[in-house]
Every structure is written in C-alpha cells, then in structure tokens.
Design an enzyme around this catalytic site. Structure first.
Site, mmCIF file in Angstrom:
data_model
loop_
_atom_site.group_PDB
_atom_site.id
_atom_site.type_symbol
_atom_site.label_atom_id
_atom_site.label_comp_id
_atom_site.label_asym_id
_atom_site.label_seq_id
_atom_site.Cartn_x
_atom_site.Cartn_y
_atom_site.Cartn_z
ATOM 1 N N LYS A 63 0.815 -1.222 0.000
ATOM 2 C CA LYS A 63 0.000 0.000 0.000
ATOM 3 C C LYS A 63 0.850 1.273 0.000
ATOM 4 O O LYS A 63 0.464 2.279 -0.597
ATOM 5 C CB LYS A 63 -0.951 -0.008 1.194
ATOM 6 C CG LYS A 63 -2.048 -1.061 1.098
ATOM 7 C CD LYS A 63 -3.017 -0.939 2.257
ATOM 8 C CE LYS A 63 -4.102 -2.005 2.190
ATOM 9 N NZ LYS A 63 -5.108 -1.861 3.254
ATOM 10 N N ASP A 100 -10.079 2.530 2.387
ATOM 11 C CA ASP A 100 -10.189 1.914 3.710
ATOM 12 C C ASP A 100 -10.809 2.898 4.704
ATOM 13 O O ASP A 100 -11.659 2.531 5.511
ATOM 14 C CB ASP A 100 -8.807 1.492 4.229
ATOM 15 C CG ASP A 100 -8.255 0.265 3.527
ATOM 16 O OD1 ASP A 100 -9.067 -0.566 3.073
ATOM 17 O OD2 ASP A 100 -7.027 0.136 3.431
#
Length: 262
Positions: A63, A100
């Site tokens: 990420k 997220d």
C-alpha cells in the site's frame, strides 16, 4: 473490456475477486477482476502497466508503494501515507486513493455521537482509521505494545498500553490481527476489561470469526461490529472509482455481500 486485479503477497485468500466479479456480472458491466501475486514491490508499476489494467486494489504489503508510484494522489491517501485503490488512465497515468478510511466510517455510521476513540495497535490499518476519525472531528488515541511504531502517530495522542492513563472512550477499536489465528487479546485482559467497561461501542477489523476481543465485548453488552462491513464498503468505494458509477452504493454492496455468502 476493463481488466482489474488485486495485488498482494499473500493474495490467494483475497475475497476481492469474488466480490467485484459478482457486482460486475449483476450490473451487466464489461469487465473482469482477478488477483496477482507480487514478489517485489519495485515491480508494482511495471506490472500494472504491462498487464494493461484499468485499475487495481492493493493490499499488504504494497500500500505504501502504491502511493509512491502514483501521478495523482488523493488527499486522504496522502495523509494516511498509503493507497489501496489505483486507477490507470489510457495515458498510463496512475491515480491513487484510500478507500479503507471511508469504508470504515461508513461501517460505523450507526454508532452515534462518537467524540473520543481508542485504537489498539499502531499498524497501517490503524493509521487509516485514525485519520478517518480525526477528519470527522473525533479525538483519537492510539495505544500499542512497542514505542517504535508510535513514532508514526505524532499527529494524534498515543501511548504504550502500560502508560495509558485515559480509560474512558466512546469506542474501542482493535486494529490488529491478534485473535485471527489464536485466542489472544490485543492487550492485557485486565486493561481491556477496564476500557470496555467504560465504552459504548467496539469495533474489530477482523471478520468471519468471533475473536476473543468480540467475546469480551459481548460480556459487557456493547454495541459492536466486526470488519465485514468495512471490507464491503471499501470495495464499494473502489468499485465506484473503477467504473465511475454514482448512486448505486447499496446495490453494489448487496451484490458483493451475495458473493461473500456463496
């Protein structure tokens, strides 16, 4: 046809292909979503472009690299320091987003009047949750076992578990993977019981299992949620970005949930 994928290592366990493909099929879209095992993060950009993907989801441990390789970086992704959704334009330019954070906020939208939150653990997930809550004006505390990880949380109040003086929070969040494969708790049981006794809500990022953390929450009759809705909502927001779709969030979520229940 759009080609989409989720990148990670490991990746065989990912439920993203099941979720996205069912939504794609149900909405009659011309696309396919698969998974890709990446062994070297430095090859992420090269693989995205050589596979001629229109977009990708990025999971552990890539990420941070996903944000680095992007030409455009969404403000929330920059704050968090990582991206889990990439859009690749026809010109090869990459746009990075973090779904997220909004996925977490949507999943706890039924928890009202949260003013103070405690996040257990200081990993990448906890950073996304912390910034999401701060963005909503919530006072955020992060607690962890070791000091080293806490250096990345200078933007909010933080402490070792052993030094945590504040014990009253509206919500206690387990952002760690502790309890996924064993029967352990994220911190000392006596401390956790004291925290939950004073709390109104609880959240565990783990889903698909009644963790020891969730069992304790039940003992204190707390309103709690596991990470299933967060998984779904981050997928919904990524799906919207992939296909530039608006006003179909509940329908996309429905189809993704159907896939998980198969």
């Amino acid at each position: 046809m759009k080609f989409l994928a989720v990148f990670g290592n490991p990746i065989s366990h990912s439920k993203s292909p099941r979720m996205h493909n069912n939504a794609i099929k149900s909405l009659g879209l011309d696309a396919i979503y698969t998974r890709y095992l990446l062994n070297d993060e430095k090859l992420l950009k090269e693989k995205l472009l050589s596979l001629k993907l229109s977009g990708a989801n990025i999971t552990v441990p890539f990420k941070n690299e996903a944000l680095k390789i992007a030409d455009f970086k969404d403000d929330m992704a920059v704050k968090i320091g990582s991206a889990n959704t990439l859009i690749i334009g026809e010109n090869g330019k990459i746009s990075a987003y973090n779904t997220d954070a909004p996925g977490f906020l949507q999943s706890i939208s039924t928890f009202k009047n949260i003013k103070k939150a405690l996040i257990l653990g200081a990993g990448g997930t906890s950073k996304a949750l912390a910034f999401a809550l701060l963005d909503k004006g919530v006072e955020v505390f992060v607690a962890n076992r070791s000091k080293e990880r806490l250096k990345e949380f200078s933007f909010c109040q933080n402490s070792l578990y052993s030094d945590l003086n504040e014990k009253k929070f509206d919500i206690v969040i387990n952002s760690t993977s502790v309890g996924l494969k064993d029967d352990t708790l994220p911190c000392d049981e006596a401390l956790l019981k004291e925290l939950l006794r004073e709390s109104i809500y609880a959240f565990d990022v783990i889903y698909g299992k009644e963790t020891p953390f969730i069992k304790l929450c039940k003992n204190f009759n707390l309103q709690y949620k596991d990470g299933l809705e967060m998984l779904l909502w981050q997928g919904v927001f990524a799906f919207e970005l992939f296909f530039n779709i608006k006003n179909k969030q509940e329908l996309i979520k429905k189809y993704m949930l159907e896939a998980l229940n198969l």
